[in-house]
Design a protein around this motif. Structure first.
Motif, PDB file in Angstrom:
ATOM      1  N   ARG A  16       0.830  -1.209   0.000  1.00 18.59           N
ATOM      2  CA  ARG A  16       0.000   0.000   0.000  1.00 18.59           C
ATOM      3  C   ARG A  16       0.863   1.258   0.000  1.00 18.59           C
ATOM      4  NH1 ARG A  16      -5.555  -1.207   3.435  1.00 18.59           N
ATOM      5  NH2 ARG A  16      -6.066  -3.132   2.327  1.00 18.59           N
ATOM      6  N   ASN A  49      -6.953   4.246  -4.793  1.00 20.27           N
ATOM      7  CA  ASN A  49      -7.169   5.579  -4.259  1.00 20.27           C
ATOM      8  C   ASN A  49      -5.882   5.976  -3.554  1.00 20.27           C
ATOM      9  OD1 ASN A  49      -9.903   6.039  -5.029  1.00 20.27           O
ATOM     10  ND2 ASN A  49     -10.575   4.666  -3.389  1.00 20.27           N
ATOM     11  N   PRO A  58      -6.454  -0.135  -2.711  1.00 27.97           N
ATOM     12  CA  PRO A  58      -7.179  -0.622  -3.895  1.00 27.97           C
ATOM     13  C   PRO A  58      -8.666  -0.261  -3.847  1.00 27.97           C
ATOM     14  CG  PRO A  58      -5.777  -2.343  -2.989  1.00 27.97           C
ATOM     15  CD  PRO A  58      -5.789  -1.238  -1.989  1.00 27.97           C
ATOM     16  N   THR A  59      -9.195   0.127  -4.977  1.00 26.99           N
ATOM     17  CA  THR A  59     -10.634   0.345  -5.093  1.00 26.99           C
ATOM     18  C   THR A  59     -11.326  -1.010  -5.224  1.00 26.99           C
ATOM     19  OG1 THR A  59     -10.524   0.465  -7.502  1.00 26.99           O
ATOM     20  CG2 THR A  59     -10.223   2.538  -6.287  1.00 26.99           C
ATOM     21  N   ASP A  60     -12.649  -1.002  -5.197  1.00 23.45           N
ATOM     22  CA  ASP A  60     -13.381  -2.265  -5.376  1.00 23.45           C
ATOM     23  C   ASP A  60     -13.065  -2.891  -6.729  1.00 23.45           C
ATOM     24  OD1 ASP A  60     -14.515  -1.974  -2.899  1.00 23.45           O
ATOM     25  OD2 ASP A  60     -16.385  -1.081  -3.650  1.00 23.45           O
ATOM     26  N   GLU A  61     -13.048  -2.029  -7.776  1.00 26.43           N
ATOM     27  CA  GLU A  61     -12.693  -2.545  -9.102  1.00 26.43           C
ATOM     28  C   GLU A  61     -11.233  -2.979  -9.142  1.00 26.43           C
ATOM     29  OE1 GLU A  61     -13.905   0.416  -8.465  1.00 26.43           O
ATOM     30  OE2 GLU A  61     -15.824   0.699  -9.521  1.00 26.43           O
ATOM     31  N   ARG A  63      -9.419  -4.252  -6.782  1.00 22.47           N
ATOM     32  CA  ARG A  63      -9.194  -5.563  -6.158  1.00 22.47           C
ATOM     33  C   ARG A  63      -9.424  -6.700  -7.156  1.00 22.47           C
ATOM     34  NH1 ARG A  63     -11.915  -2.847  -1.894  1.00 22.47           N
ATOM     35  NH2 ARG A  63     -10.526  -2.453  -0.125  1.00 22.47           N
ATOM     36  N   ILE A  64     -10.421  -6.527  -8.012  1.00 21.82           N
ATOM     37  CA  ILE A  64     -10.699  -7.551  -9.032  1.00 21.82           C
ATOM     38  C   ILE A  64      -9.549  -7.608 -10.042  1.00 21.82           C
ATOM     39  CG2 ILE A  64     -12.267  -8.232 -10.885  1.00 21.82           C
ATOM     40  CD1 ILE A  64     -14.528  -6.878  -9.259  1.00 21.82           C
ATOM     41  N   LYS A  67      -6.457  -9.246  -8.437  1.00 18.19           N
ATOM     42  CA  LYS A  67      -6.558 -10.709  -8.352  1.00 18.19           C
ATOM     43  C   LYS A  67      -6.157 -11.347  -9.678  1.00 18.19           C
ATOM     44  CE  LYS A  67      -9.807 -14.422  -7.132  1.00 18.19           C
ATOM     45  NZ  LYS A  67      -9.617 -15.211  -8.346  1.00 18.19           N
TER      46      LYS A  67
END
Length: 301
Positions: A16, A49, A58-61, A63-64, A67
């Motif tokens: 981070r 962000n 990481p944003t929600d998108e 994180r995908i 991965k």
């Protein structure tokens, strides 16, 4: 998009922090920042962000995307590994960090391993457990071996821990000590005893916890190797606490010069030998084969 983009975002996500990622990858922070911005523009979404106070989250998108980036980098490592397997002169290398007292298991595993893989090069470094975990987290070593206690708090973020052998602390006394004739020992039985301690995190935490709950015992000395501890016990100068799996194979214990006695009426503390590895780094087939030999040696104990 290229592999460099994926490597950068994975490293930033791990810590981070753009500055730490830049330091680990030996590139400039501005270079990583520009690369992430370029990738975000290409994908049409924000992966992180970024702020001074909170670092890169990481944003929600994101994180995908991260991965999937992990999976791609793992596949790349597998491709390299397959390519290397076609070279008969390739020397396989594995770096392992180990907490003190664990190297016996590692060396026995290497001896068995070399029969099947004579070109194997296994490099072992002995460090305290937090440093072992730090090496694995920063990918300085492939795997680590530590002792871990339930009363020991340490940052395990990004680390997968697998307990390989469970144990419990016992009291070890000279065969000439009156305590050697007891079937069990309570804390009150040893309040007048002198203690010699082995300098490992799990046992130092256990000793400190014992002192906090009851009373401090007089300490003869604290040793970085087990030889001094064993000699002090044999001579009747002191007793010690230690995990049963650590002590059972030492000659003075095998010969009966040192007697292990169960400690009772004290809250249970489980201690284990555990394997640590990075949650995000792909381990080669070679590394996994060595782990198989290592587990076999520890289970024999």
């Amino acid at each position: 998009m290229n592999l460099e983009h994926l490597l950068y975002i994975v490293e930033v996500a791990k810590y981070r922090s753009l500055s730490i990622a830049a330091q680990n990858l030996h590139v400039t922070q501005s270079g990583i920042s520009q690369s992430i911005t370029s990738l975000e523009k290409e994908l049409g979404l924000k992966i992180f962000n970024r702020s001074r106070g909170h670092g890169a989250i990481p944003t929600d998108e994101g994180r995908i995307i991260l991965k999937q980036a992990y999976e791609v980098l793992r596949k790349v490592e597998e491709i390299k590994e397959t390519a290397n397997s076609f070279s008969p002169t390739e020397v396989e290398e594995l770096k392992v960090s180990s907490a003190p007292g664990m190297t016996t298991f590692l060396v026995k595993a290497i001896a068995a391993f070399r029969h099947d893989y004579p070109r194997a090069n296994v490099e072992v470094s002995e460090k305290w457990a937090p440093a072992v975990i730090g090496d694995v987290r920063q990918h300085k070593t492939d795997i680590g071996l530590i002792t871990y206690s339930t009363n020991w708090n340490i940052n395990m973020d990004g680390i997968a821990f697998e307990a390989l052998l469970e144990g419990k602390p016992k009291v070890y006394v000279s065969k000439h000590s009156p305590l050697a004739f007891l079937s069990t020992i309570t804390p009150h039985d040893i309040f007048d005893q002198t203690l010699v301690t082995y300098n490992s995190e799990s046992m130092q935490c256990f000793v400190q916890d014992f002192f906090n709950e009851y009373k401090p015992l007089k300490i003869l000395f604290t040793a970085n190797n087990m030889d001094g501890v064993l000699q002090a016990i044999v001579e009747g100068l002191a007793i010690t606490f230690a995990p049963d799996f650590l002590m059972k194979n030492y000659p003075p214990v095998i010969k009966g010069d040192i007697i292990p006695v169960d400690l009772v009426n004290h809250r249970p503390v489980n201690i284990s030998i555990g394997l640590v590895r990075s949650e995000v780094k792909h381990l080669s087939t070679f590394a996994n084969k060595y782990i198989h030999f290592l587990k076999s040696e520890i289970i024999k104990n």
